[in-house]
Design an enzyme around this catalytic site. Structure first.
Site, PDB file in Angstrom:
ATOM      1  N   GLU A   1       0.827  -1.211   0.000  1.00  0.00           N
ATOM      2  CA  GLU A   1       0.000   0.000   0.000  1.00  0.00           C
ATOM      3  C   GLU A   1       0.862   1.262   0.000  1.00  0.00           C
ATOM      4  O   GLU A   1       1.164   1.809   1.055  1.00  0.00           O
ATOM      5  CB  GLU A   1      -0.945   0.009   1.210  1.00  0.00           C
ATOM      6  CG  GLU A   1      -2.024  -1.056   1.136  1.00  0.00           C
ATOM      7  CD  GLU A   1      -3.119  -0.880   2.182  1.00  0.00           C
ATOM      8  OE1 GLU A   1      -2.987  -0.009   3.060  1.00  0.00           O
ATOM      9  OE2 GLU A   1      -4.107  -1.627   2.111  1.00  0.00           O
TER      10      GLU A   1
ATOM     11  N   GLU B   1      -6.358  -7.581  -0.999  1.00  0.00           N
ATOM     12  CA  GLU B   1      -6.717  -7.377   0.408  1.00  0.00           C
ATOM     13  C   GLU B   1      -8.057  -6.670   0.482  1.00  0.00           C
ATOM     14  O   GLU B   1      -8.265  -5.661  -0.196  1.00  0.00           O
ATOM     15  CB  GLU B   1      -5.635  -6.523   1.092  1.00  0.00           C
ATOM     16  CG  GLU B   1      -5.731  -6.488   2.605  1.00  0.00           C
ATOM     17  CD  GLU B   1      -4.650  -5.582   3.216  1.00  0.00           C
ATOM     18  OE1 GLU B   1      -3.446  -5.843   3.015  1.00  0.00           O
ATOM     19  OE2 GLU B   1      -5.035  -4.608   3.885  1.00  0.00           O
TER      20      GLU B   1
HETATM   21  C1  IDC Z   1      -3.442  -3.750  10.285  1.00  0.00           C
HETATM   22  C2  IDC Z   1      -3.712  -4.872  11.251  1.00  0.00           C
HETATM   23  C3  IDC Z   1      -3.373  -4.467  12.646  1.00  0.00           C
HETATM   24  C4  IDC Z   1      -1.959  -3.928  12.683  1.00  0.00           C
HETATM   25  C5  IDC Z   1      -1.772  -2.854  11.660  1.00  0.00           C
HETATM   26  C6  IDC Z   1      -0.319  -2.419  11.666  1.00  0.00           C
HETATM   27  O1  IDC Z   1      -5.068  -5.303  11.184  1.00  0.00           O
HETATM   28  O2  IDC Z   1      -3.459  -5.576  13.516  1.00  0.00           O
HETATM   29  O3  IDC Z   1      -1.696  -3.419  13.952  1.00  0.00           O
HETATM   30  O4  IDC Z   1      -2.131  -3.319  10.382  1.00  0.00           O
HETATM   31  O5  IDC Z   1       0.091  -1.867  10.490  1.00  0.00           O
HETATM   32  C7  IDC Z   1      -4.357  -2.236   5.538  1.00  0.00           C
HETATM   33  C8  IDC Z   1      -3.005  -2.793   5.647  1.00  0.00           C
HETATM   34  C9  IDC Z   1      -2.921  -3.812   6.769  1.00  0.00           C
HETATM   35  C10 IDC Z   1      -3.791  -3.385   7.939  1.00  0.00           C
HETATM   36  C11 IDC Z   1      -5.235  -3.398   7.481  1.00  0.00           C
HETATM   37  C12 IDC Z   1      -6.241  -3.106   8.607  1.00  0.00           C
HETATM   38  O6  IDC Z   1      -2.505  -3.357   4.449  1.00  0.00           O
HETATM   39  O7  IDC Z   1      -1.577  -3.936   7.160  1.00  0.00           O
HETATM   40  O8  IDC Z   1      -3.634  -4.286   8.987  1.00  0.00           O
HETATM   41  N1  IDC Z   1      -5.370  -2.459   6.403  1.00  0.00           N
HETATM   42  O9  IDC Z   1      -6.023  -1.825   9.138  1.00  0.00           O
HETATM   43  N2  IDC Z   1      -4.785  -1.395   4.628  1.00  0.00           N
HETATM   44  C13 IDC Z   1      -6.038  -1.036   4.916  1.00  0.00           C
HETATM   45  C14 IDC Z   1      -6.448  -1.698   6.047  1.00  0.00           C
END
Ligand code: IDC
Length: 364
Positions: free
Chosen positions: A195, A287
């Site tokens: 991302e 994702e």
């Molecule tokens: C989130 C995880 C969370 C963690 C965080 C840290 O759910 O547990 O603490 O990342 O970076 C994304 C990202 C993905 C995110 C997810 C949800 O690619 O890493 O995970 N998310 O927030 N993009 C949009 C949402």
């Protein structure tokens, strides 16, 4: 007695899918009869076939082989469009213990997933803290997915900082080794930047044009997935849209552009932008969540279903976030399930996505 398909084989998908939908265990039939069922496509009473004869073709990779981008679609080795559906791991630095032989058996043979995304963070305690250790774990997980006939997306999970060029040298090192070691496999897809954010499209494109040749030097046929601006929103979350990509596409063949959404946060504005992009670009959703962009909060299954309907119509492959027991609503397992191996202990989002994976993708 329950039966777990041995390694290098799996329960034939037509059989597994029907049995799952009917809620029937059919334990008495056994694997040989089950195989005959799938081979004949009609009845379990056909001539016995050996497991070895049919198992290769009965997996997603056995059926579809080396993928390729044809026009705007992901296609199999015969040029037919194919839609893959499956799950992403959570970050390997936190939830590697959720990826065990038995959880991956469950994903492949019970959920009928076509694809596993291996999410390797770079920062936040990820790759940069132990390049050798994380690379080795990715090698193992590629083998684990391959043994079960699943496709595997190797996700370079850069997130913060949002400029993919920040990790360019590390990405070159990592992808060169992964592509070299697994070049002879048909089932590996490379996702080079999870991302990107806060950078213009030209920076992402420039990064892609440096990393893709590194992969192609080792594994010329593999499909490469390119993250997009605004946390892989095709620019939509940063006041843009997909036309910045169509105006200046990455100079490489056999690639797809990545879109991510979180259904409770990204409703019709993002969905309509995604729909428009699907008419002009090859897309892969590596994702998505049924909840808010935090990966937490209430599920919006209606919004998620609207996306799934669109992706089925457009034959766009998708991967759900995430196959872990994190406390947030978007993790499929209830907290503590990974330590106890309780793979049927699902949160509401987990039950919902398991059913969607069972009824879609190459199993449908
Ligand atoms: C989130 C995880 C969370 C963690 C965080 C840290 O759910 O547990 O603490 O990342 O970076 C994304 C990202 C993905 C995110 C997810 C949800 O690619 O890493 O995970 N998310 O927030 N993009 C949009 C949402």
């Amino acid at each position: 007695m329950t039966r777990v398909p041995p390694r290098h084989t799996r329960t034939p998908r037509t059989f597994a899918g029907r049995a799952a939908r009917a809620g029937t265990l059919l334990l008495g039939l056994g694997l040989v009869a089950a195989t005959a069922f799938a081979v004949n496509g009609q009845t379990a009473a056909g001539p016995a076939a050996t497991v070895a004869d049919s198992s290769a073709a009965a997996t997603p990779v056995g059926e579809h082989g080396q993928l390729q981008v044809c026009g705007l679609k992901l296609c199999d080795d015969t040029g037919q469009p194919v839609q893959l559906t499956g799950m992403s791991s959570h970050g390997l630095q936190w939830f590697s213990h959720c990826l065990t032989d038995s959880s991956l058996d469950t994903l492949a043979y019970d959920w009928n997933a076509d694809v596993l995304r291996v999410s390797m963070y770079i920062q936040e305690g990820g790759y940069e803290t132990d390049p050798r250790g994380f690379t080795d774990r990715v090698h193992e997980l590629i083998e684990d997915a391959s043994e079960r006939g699943m496709y595997v997306i190797v996700d370079w999970h850069m997130l913060s900082p949002g400029d993919p060029n920040h990790n360019l040298d590390a990405a070159r090192t990592f992808f060169s080794e992964i592509a070299e070691v697994h070049a002879d496999k048909d089932n590996v897809l490379y996702e080079i930047a999870n991302e990107p954010s806060g950078v213009p499209w030209s920076s992402i494109k420039g990064y892609a044009e440096q990393v893709i040749p590194v992969i192609r030097a080792e594994d010329p046929e593999a499909v490469v997935l390119v993250g997009t601006r605004g946390w892989s929103s095709l620019g939509l979350s940063e006041n843009g849209d997909h036309t910045e990509i169509t105006a200046d596409p990455v100079d490489a063949d056999n690639i797809m552009y990545v879109f991510h959404f979180y259904a409770a946060s990204h409703t019709s504005f993002h969905r309509e932008g995604f729909r428009a992009a699907a008419q002009e670009l090859p897309l892969f959703v590596t994702e998505f969540g049924t909840q808010e962009y935090t990966g937490d909060g209430p599920d919006d299954f209606a919004s998620a279903q609207a996306y799934l309907d669109l992706m089925e119509e457009e034959q766009i492959s998708w991967v759900n976030w995430n196959f872990s027991d994190d406390f947030r609503t978007g993790a499929v397992f209830r907290t503590g399930s990974c330590s106890s191996g309780s793979w049927d202990s699902l949160k509401p989002a987990g039950e919902w996505i398991r059913d969607r994976i069972r009824e879609s993708g190459t199993a449908a």
